[in-house]
Every structure is written in structure tokens, then in C-alpha cells.
Design a protein around this motif. Structure first.
Motif, PDB file in Angstrom:
ATOM      1  N   UNK A   1       6.772   1.412  -1.935  1.00 18.29           N
ATOM      2  CA  UNK A   1       6.536   0.668  -0.994  1.00 18.29           C
ATOM      3  C   UNK A   1       6.733  -0.248  -0.042  1.00 18.29           C
ATOM      4  N   UNK A   2       7.034  -0.309   1.124  1.00 18.51           N
ATOM      5  CA  UNK A   2       7.487  -1.808   2.336  1.00 18.51           C
ATOM      6  C   UNK A   2       6.557  -2.889   1.708  1.00 18.51           C
ATOM      7  N   UNK A   3       6.307  -3.549   2.735  1.00 19.06           N
ATOM      8  CA  UNK A   3       4.629  -4.589   3.364  1.00 19.06           C
ATOM      9  C   UNK A   3       3.408  -3.919   3.438  1.00 19.06           C
TER      10      UNK A   3
ATOM     11  N   UNK B   1      -1.861  -6.373  -1.137  1.00 21.64           N
ATOM     12  CA  UNK B   1      -0.291  -6.234  -1.377  1.00 21.64           C
ATOM     13  C   UNK B   1       0.705  -6.631  -2.786  1.00 21.64           C
ATOM     14  N   UNK B   2      -0.093  -6.131  -3.235  1.00 16.42           N
ATOM     15  CA  UNK B   2       0.499  -6.696  -4.555  1.00 16.42           C
ATOM     16  C   UNK B   2       0.730  -5.171  -4.894  1.00 16.42           C
ATOM     17  N   UNK B   3       0.583  -4.306  -3.714  1.00 14.18           N
ATOM     18  CA  UNK B   3       1.643  -2.962  -3.814  1.00 14.18           C
ATOM     19  C   UNK B   3       2.763  -2.928  -3.348  1.00 14.18           C
TER      20      UNK B   3
ATOM     21  N   UNK C   1       1.273   0.348 -10.223  1.00 16.82           N
ATOM     22  CA  UNK C   1       0.867  -0.108  -8.920  1.00 16.82           C
ATOM     23  C   UNK C   1       1.379   0.333  -7.645  1.00 16.82           C
ATOM     24  N   UNK C   2       0.755   0.282  -7.041  1.00 14.53           N
ATOM     25  CA  UNK C   2       0.925   0.822  -6.039  1.00 14.53           C
ATOM     26  C   UNK C   2       1.644   2.622  -5.263  1.00 14.53           C
TER      27      UNK C   2
END
Length: 247
Positions: free
Chosen positions: A219-221, A225-227, A28-29
Motif C-alpha cells: 500500500x502507498x499512502x 493511515x496505519x495501513x 495490517x493492510x
């Protein structure tokens, strides 16, 4: 064991690899999600997939899934293992300890609320999580008695005293990193007790954290959003993959 894994990087014939775990293993991300993985968000940029591409194992099962907790490993992932499995990777524990909710509290609320949330997560990690990890690790050993098992930890999310002007302050950053340290120490101890290898990624991520002096691997915010607060593709190729490969 050593001879098996000293196989040339292009060919790991005889290796039957199963990748278990949560979002840090599914990728994820990291983008480039496999269409059949749905909400599990399994990425072709995730370290298990990269290892598979580099080593061409005889078989590869990628069942890690976003949001997975220890119970999910036991209920829906462990069935991917059998007596022919020779290599297993797993990252799990962060969701059990409520890491996503803790991050949300730290981003949206004040310093004290963040510290309180982190302390709840740390308390869970030291009191409840060890028993849950032992159940998972025992089940892995029972289902795949011939496997070499590598437990992967979690990186620091932030560089404290780093180069960020925006975002949360150093008090919160230090608290969040402290939660990762507690989690990693629990994972390392339970893995050692089970006879598994532990992959500590904190040092290789040094300066690659959010606010670090080098290219950020996390990843930052972000949206979706889940990433947020998950490794980018570079965090898997530059961080997780070398640590996993070395073990």
C-alpha cells in the motif's frame, strides 16, 4: 526437522504453530481482519493464516499485533509458546527503530529531514536493536525449545528509478530502502546467532514495490493511515507466504 516439514501441503499433523510479531505478520493492510483481533488487525489474508489454511497444523495461535515492538513480544505474545510448540514465525524490529515516524517524516518533509530521520533509525537498528532482539530470541528458545523458528524480514518499500510520477523522489526512496537493508542485515545476523532461519523477502518483492514495474504488493499512502506502506493481501500470498513456506 526436515521430515516434519516435508509433510504434505494439505496436512501438517503434529505441527503446533504460533505466529508472533508486528503488523507485517498480523496483516495490517491486507484487509479481512478477524473481528476478535481489534486494533491488532490480524488478517485472514496474512501469511500465517494462509499457511494455516494450506497445511492444517494440529494447533494454530495467531498473536501478532499491529504496532508490536520487542517489549510487546516479551510482555504479551511470548506466553502463547510452550514446550509443545514446533513452529514459530516472527517479524519484529521495525517499530522499535521508529519506522512509521521515519516514513511520515520522509513523506511530509524535505530530502535532508528524511535522510536525517533514516540515519537515526539505522543507528538505532545497529546499536540498540541487536540486544533487544537477542532478548526476544532467547525467550522464544526458553519457552519453545523444540520449535523451528523463522524470522521474517522487511521488503524494500519503493522501486528506485521506478515508474512513479507522483509521491516522494528517488533520494527519499533510496534512503527508506537503505533503512530496510540495515534492519534486515541486523535481523539476519541475530537470527543466525540464535540458530533461527531468516526469511529475506526483498528479492521476491523486487518490481512489486511501490513504483515497480509489476503489480504493487504494498500500500502507498492510504486510509486508514496505519495501513500505508504495509503489504496488501497479494504481498502476503505472493511474497511472504512462499518465503516462509520454503523455510
Amino acid at each position: 526437522m526436515t521430515t516434519l516439514f516435508a509433510a504434505s501441503s494439505a496436512n501438517a499433523a503434529g505441527v503446533n504453530y504460533v505466529a508472533l510479531g508486528d503488523s507485517y505478520s498480523s496483516g495490517v493492510g491486507a484487509g479481512s481482519y478477524l473481528s476478535d483481533s481489534g486494533s491488532c488487525k490480524r488478517s485472514t489474508n496474512a501469511y500465517p493464516y494462509l499457511w494455516k489454511n494450506a497445511h492444517a497444523p494440529s494447533s494454530f495461535k495467531f498473536v501478532a499485533c499491529s504496532g508490536a515492538r520487542t517489549g510487546d513480544i516479551l510482555n504479551s505474545q511470548i506466553s502463547a509458546l510452550d514446550a509443545s510448540t514446533t513452529l514459530v514465525s516472527i517479524s519484529v524490529g521495525g517499530n522499535d527503530a521508529g519506522f512509521a515516524d521515519t516514513m511520515q517524516t520522509c513523506v511530509l518533509d524535505g530530502d535532508q529531514e528524511c535522510i536525517d530521520a533514516v540515519n537515526v533509525a539505522k543507528n538505532y537498528a545497529t546499536t540498540t536493536l541487536p540486544g533487544q532482539l537477542d532478548k526476544v530470541y532467547s525467550a522464544i528458545k526458553a519457552k519453545a525449545p523444540n520449535a523451528h523458528v523463522v524470522v521474517l524480514g522487511y521488503p524494500h518499500i519503493y522501486k528506485v528509478g521506478g515508474s512513479c510520477i507522483f509521491g516522494i523522489g528517488d533520494t527519499k526512496r533510496a534512503a527508506i530502502n537503505g533503512a530496510a537493508d540495515t534492519l534486515d542485515s541486523v535481523l539476519a545476523k541475530r537470527a543466525a546467532n540464535a540458530g533461527f532461519a531468516f526469511g529475506d523477502v526483498r528479492s521476491i518483492f523486487n518490481e512489486h514495490e511501490i513504483c515497480g514495474s509489476l503489480t504493487t504488493w504494498l500500500n502507498s499512502t492510504t486510509l486508514p493511515v496505519d495501513e500505508s506502506y504495509h503489504p496488501k493481501a497479494s504481498g502476503h500470498s505472493g511474497g511472504y507466504l512462499p518465503v516462509f513456506s520454503a523455510l
